[in-house]
Scaffold this motif. Structure first.
Motif: not given
Length: 126
Positions: A18-20, A66-72, A92-97
């Motif tokens: 849901g977040l991604f 945005r094509g971000e690499t998923r980090q969870d 992570a979402i954008g620059e926020k970890f």
């Protein structure tokens, strides 16, 4: 692995999805309608209900778009009795970890987030 442990993992996977994807339909499946959303990273304290939080998610571009690499990742799951679980995780979402502390309750046969308390750091994207 107990069925409750796996059920909590499955709930958190829907949360991560849901977040991604900035998908509040998915998030509504895991958040209890009366859940609390709290962040004390900045002053003043941020406290939202789900009715306040979901429109924010709906408006933001998803990390997937945005094509971000998923980090969870789930760091730990602890149980308090048969109907309460505590999950410590990172995402992570954008620059926020984010470091999230989620309290889940078993209601109507399914695990639901009743409290999300989190902190975040700003990290430079590479």
């Amino acid at each position: 692995m107990s069925k409750d442990y796996q059920a909590v993992v499955n709930t958190i996977q829907v949360y991560f999805d849901g977040l991604f994807h900035s998908d509040t339909e998915r998030l509504a499946k895991v958040f209890h309608p009366k859940a609390h959303y709290v962040c004390a990273t900045d002053d003043p304290l941020l406290y939202l209900t789900m009715d306040e939080y979901f429109p924010i998610v709906d408006k933001r571009p998803s990390p997937a778009s945005r094509g971000e690499t998923r980090q969870d990742q789930i760091l730990s799951i602890r149980f308090a009795g048969d109907n309460t679980a505590f999950v410590h995780l990172n995402c992570a979402i954008g620059e926020k970890f984010f470091t999230d502390f989620l309290t889940l309750i078993l209601v109507d046969g399914r695990w639901q987030v009743i409290s999300k308390v989190f902190d975040f750091e700003i990290k430079k994207l590479s």
